[in-house]
Design an enzyme around this catalytic site. Structure first.
Site, PDB file in Angstrom:
ATOM      1  CB  CYS A   2      -0.876  -0.011   1.242  1.00 46.32           C
ATOM      2  SG  CYS A   2      -1.833  -1.541   1.365  1.00 46.32           S
ATOM      3  NE  ARG A  27       4.414   2.062  -1.497  1.00 47.01           N
ATOM      4  CZ  ARG A  27       5.436   1.864  -0.671  1.00 47.01           C
ATOM      5  NH1 ARG A  27       6.638   2.230  -1.044  1.00 47.01           N
ATOM      6  NH2 ARG A  27       5.271   1.304   0.489  1.00 47.01           N
ATOM      7  CD1 TRP A  75      -2.614  -5.454  -4.699  1.00 44.81           C
ATOM      8  CD2 TRP A  75      -0.962  -6.045  -3.312  1.00 44.81           C
ATOM      9  NE1 TRP A  75      -2.163  -6.679  -5.109  1.00 44.81           N
ATOM     10  CE2 TRP A  75      -1.142  -7.057  -4.286  1.00 44.81           C
ATOM     11  CE3 TRP A  75       0.010  -6.197  -2.342  1.00 44.81           C
ATOM     12  CZ2 TRP A  75      -0.369  -8.206  -4.302  1.00 44.81           C
ATOM     13  CZ3 TRP A  75       0.797  -7.337  -2.372  1.00 44.81           C
ATOM     14  CH2 TRP A  75       0.602  -8.334  -3.318  1.00 44.81           C
ATOM     15  CG  ASN A 101       1.964  -0.936   3.664  1.00 43.22           C
ATOM     16  OD1 ASN A 101       1.419  -1.981   3.321  1.00 43.22           O
ATOM     17  ND2 ASN A 101       3.012  -0.433   3.045  1.00 43.22           N
ATOM     18  N   GLY A 102       0.311  -3.259   5.985  1.00 41.57           N
ATOM     19  CA  GLY A 102       0.724  -4.421   6.785  1.00 41.57           C
ATOM     20  C   GLY A 102      -0.476  -5.298   7.075  1.00 41.57           C
ATOM     21  CD  GLU A 487      13.967 -11.453 -15.000  1.00 41.71           C
ATOM     22  OE1 GLU A 487      13.651 -12.202 -14.044  1.00 41.71           O
ATOM     23  OE2 GLU A 487      13.517 -10.310 -15.136  1.00 41.71           O
ATOM     24  CE  LYS A 491      10.552  -8.587 -16.023  1.00 43.20           C
ATOM     25  NZ  LYS A 491      11.143  -9.233 -14.928  1.00 43.20           N
ATOM     26  CD  GLU A 494       6.977  -9.450 -13.973  1.00 41.96           C
ATOM     27  OE1 GLU A 494       6.511  -9.230 -12.849  1.00 41.96           O
ATOM     28  OE2 GLU A 494       8.177  -9.317 -14.220  1.00 41.96           O
ATOM     29  CG  HIS A 510      15.284 -35.443 -17.386  1.00 39.55           C
ATOM     30  ND1 HIS A 510      15.617 -36.759 -17.160  1.00 39.55           N
ATOM     31  CD2 HIS A 510      16.440 -34.834 -17.747  1.00 39.55           C
ATOM     32  CE1 HIS A 510      16.909 -36.937 -17.345  1.00 39.55           C
ATOM     33  NE2 HIS A 510      17.451 -35.777 -17.699  1.00 39.55           N
ATOM     34  CE  LYS A 610       9.731  -1.932  -9.439  1.00 34.26           C
ATOM     35  NZ  LYS A 610      10.205  -2.755 -10.578  1.00 34.26           N
TER      36      LYS A 610
HETATM   37  C1  AGP Z   1       9.967  -8.778 -11.198  1.00 34.69           C
HETATM   38  O1  AGP Z   1       9.630  -8.343 -12.515  1.00 34.69           O
HETATM   39  C2  AGP Z   1       8.806  -8.699 -10.249  1.00 34.69           C
HETATM   40  N1  AGP Z   1       8.263  -7.401 -10.197  1.00 34.69           N
HETATM   41  C3  AGP Z   1       9.096  -9.302  -8.893  1.00 34.69           C
HETATM   42  O2  AGP Z   1       9.412 -10.653  -9.105  1.00 34.69           O
HETATM   43  C4  AGP Z   1      10.245  -8.665  -8.076  1.00 34.69           C
HETATM   44  O3  AGP Z   1      11.490  -8.948  -8.684  1.00 34.69           O
HETATM   45  C5  AGP Z   1      10.233  -9.294  -6.669  1.00 34.69           C
HETATM   46  O4  AGP Z   1       9.009  -8.951  -6.066  1.00 34.69           O
HETATM   47  C6  AGP Z   1      11.402  -8.822  -5.789  1.00 34.69           C
HETATM   48  O5  AGP Z   1      11.316  -7.436  -5.573  1.00 34.69           O
HETATM   49  P1  AGP Z   1      12.588  -6.683  -4.907  1.00 34.69           P
HETATM   50  O6  AGP Z   1      13.741  -6.849  -5.859  1.00 34.69           O
HETATM   51  O7  AGP Z   1      12.158  -5.259  -4.772  1.00 34.69           O
HETATM   52  O8  AGP Z   1      12.863  -7.346  -3.602  1.00 34.69           O
END
Ligand code: AGP
Length: 615
Positions: A2, A27, A75, A101-102, A487, A491, A494, A510, A610
């Site tokens: 949040c 966020r 969120w 937040n939490g 990775e 990408k 997501e 396998h 984020k």
């Molecule tokens: C990556 O594209 C994602 N947004 C997510 O996996 C991110 O890398 C992960 O939440 C870790 O975030 P941080 O690097 O801020 O700890």
């Protein structure tokens, strides 16, 4: 995660709150709200569901104003996204409001007791117990700061909290417990600010202080009083934050994500700057507080991270093991914190976190701290919680990464891990002086090689035109490019919502080989390195089963031109250790263009935030 903002001063608070929330929207966003204390002494509340512009429209049609206010983007963790569940949450009489937040882990038992004592609840949120607890404490005749402090001692979990009461119009109370998200206090002239992180208030001030764990503050127009949660006063001085809010803007690009992908020649340059000597060749990491003896005595490196940062950690494993001859284990932070990790004084814990606020990574760091294990963090955000937990920090210096999908942070993380590997190798005497020159020279060419790849964006866009209707994609890599397969798949999934998997190519037979058919695009990362021949064999296995292969190949590799359906060329580097910084670039852009064609919101993908500050 949040977003939180607060203002007390001489100006109208509403525009400051709304503009600040817009800076925090990345966020986390499924609802938003503000509460403003009007000159008449009443608290005006406006809340809306969905994106922030819904709240802005509501305030335009039904204004609320005053010089003291708080705001929140939510969120959801408890209770569906709805107006009633949006923050601020209110006490019985509407005299005080709370944003949070939490997660209040013991909210059910607290709520039961409060309801039994006659409190009436409106929402399904855990947060709503907070204004009612504070209201109870106020009945004992204490002031708002003390009532808030007492209430916070009754709740379990990690929290960032902001409280506003109509009966104390001269102050806002804020507090931080655990790692649910930071609290930043901004200092102005006759005005003060609160935020969950810097971008929300950078336009107004660069003089900031950061609440520590179990610390609170009573903020007034001309100053602030800090307390620890046991009630004792604490001292804290603001620090100047070097930050350019303009760079957080999109800079003419359609999306933050595209801007941040295109920034990578600069961000990689900044990650290297001041940390490398080319003559004589050496690496210097100024902020690491360990002696050469301590580095020589290390027996293991443990890397903890989440998501993309965990993929960077996997690349770092190959680098550090090869350069410093140190065993490296790489753990998801969410797994590390719940297993019996074998770490001790001979371990170096390395956390990797762009935001510095990821709750699982912070918890892993807390665990290492309790075990007195030496630890550094590789982080992008100045003043974030991770940077205050670790013994040493290696900043990415990538600038603000607003797009939810991490791109420039990833390549900077990999470069920093390469620097760390050389630094450890220098200290441990595992790198021949003759090799040091090549290792360092490769860094010098990296930004230009990235720029070369970026200049071919139209090639990746044309490929996206052919692939964006796929339902599944499989990414294959070996060795140091296996994490790039992971990775690249992350990408794509997501931001485009296409199911994608990354796999070590050697595992094809396998299981995944059963997936191959004409409808499954296979991205094979096959630069000229020590496992090239094996990758070519995997590509031939796919082609023999009528699969479609998109190969990432080293420039001039005519062999793959003949075998793959599509070829993306990657410049040659001397050291194969740095190819991941190059092979990921086309995959970032391929995912971006495929997602755009699917009409997805690449900067704020559904269900994602984020920074993940709740488990
Ligand atoms: C990556 O594209 C994602 N947004 C997510 O996996 C991110 O890398 C992960 O939440 C870790 O975030 P941080 O690097 O801020 O700890």
């Amino acid at each position: 995660m949040c977003g939180i903002i607060g203002y007390i001063g001489g100006r109208s608070s509403t525009p400051i709150l709304l503009e600040g929330l817009q800076q925090l929207e990345y966020r986390g966003y499924d609802s938003a709200g503000i509460a403003v204390l009007s000159p008449g002494g009443l608290i005006g509340i406006r809340k809306s569901v969905g994106k922030l512009h819904n709240l802005v429209s509501m305030v335009e049609s039904d204004p609320v104003d005053g010089t003291l206010g708080i705001g929140h983007t939510r969120w959801a963790t408890h209770g569906e996204p709805s107006k009633v569940n949006a923050h601020p949450q209110v006490d019985c009489r509407g005299d005080l409001v709370v944003i949070h937040n939490g997660i209040v882990e013991n909210y059910l038992e607290l709520k039961r007791r409060l309801v039994a004592n006659g409190h009436v609840f409106a929402s399904q949120t855990d947060t709503e117990v907070l204004p009612h607890l504070i209201e109870e404490e106020l009945l004992c005749g204490v002031d708002l700061a003390e009532a808030t402090r007492r209430a916070l001692t009754k709740i379990a979990g990690s929290h960032a909290v902001v409280v506003l009461s109509r009966h104390e119009p001269e102050r806002i109370i804020t507090a931080r417990i655990g790692n649910a998200g930071g609290v930043v206090v901004g200092y102005g002239e006759g005005e003060m600010f609160i935020a969950s992180d810097l971008p929300a208030i950078l336009k107004h001030t660069r003089s900031m202080a950061f609440l520590e764990n179990r610390e609170m503050a009573a903020i007034e127009r001309n100053g602030v009083t800090y307390y620890s949660l046991d009630g004792t006063r604490t001292q804290k001085s603001p620090q100047a934050v070097p930050y350019d809010p303009i760079s957080a803007a999109k800079g003419g690009y359609r999306h933050y994500m595209l801007k941040e992908i295109m920034e990578q020649p600069r961000s990689v340059t900044d990650a290297i700057r001041g940390r490398v000597s080319f003559e004589p060749p050496s690496v210097l990491l100024e902020d690491l507080p360990f002696s050469e003896t301590e580095l020589r005595d290390l027996r293991k490196v443990t890397i903890v991270a989440c998501g993309t940062s965990w993929h960077a950690g996997l690349v770092g494993k190959y680098m550090i093991e090869q350069l410093a001859h140190l065993p490296v284990e790489v753990d998801y932070a969410s797994e590390f914190r719940y297993r019996h990790a074998l770490i001790d004084e001979s371990t170096l814990l390395v956390s990797i976190t762009q935001s510095g606020e990821t709750v699982d990574t912070l918890a892993a760091m807390e665990l290492a701290k309790e075990r007195h294990v030496k630890q550094i963090t590789i982080c992008n955000v100045i003043g974030s919680q991770a940077t205050r937990l670790a013994d040493g920090v290696i900043y990415l210096r990538a600038g603000p990464e607003i797009g939810v999908a991490s791109t420039k942070a990833f390549t900077s993380q990999v470069v920093v891990l390469y620097l760390l590997g050389i630094y450890l190798g220098q200290a441990r005497g595992t790198i021949a002086q003759s090799d040091l020159g090549n290792l360092v020279d490769d860094l010098a060419h990296l930004p230009d090689l990235i720029g070369t790849l970026l200049s071919k964006d139209n090639h990746y866009e044309a490929l996206a035109d052919q692939l964006y209707t796929a339902h599944d994609c499989l990414y294959l890599g070996r060795g140091i490019n296996y994490p790039i397969a992971l990775e690249g798949a992350l990408k794509l999934k997501e931001i485009s919502y296409i199911h994608a998997e990354g796999y070590p190519a050697g595992e094809m037979k396998h299981g995944p080989i059963a997936l191959i058919d004409r409808d499954l695009p296979i991205i094979a990362i096959a630069p000229r390195d020590g496992v090239y021949d094996k990758m070519v064999s995997n590509i031939e296995q796919v082609k023999s089963r009528h699969g479609t292969v998109i190969a990432l190949a080293t420039e001039g590799d005519s062999n793959l031109d003949a075998k793959a359906d599509h070829v993306i060329h990657i410049p040659q580097t001397t050291s194969s250790l740095l190819t991941p910084v190059l092979t990921i670039i086309p995959l970032q852009l391929l995912a971006y263009h495929m997602a755009i064609r699917r009409g997805c919101d690449v900067d704020q993908p559904r269900n994602l935030a984020k920074s993940v500050t709740v488990e």
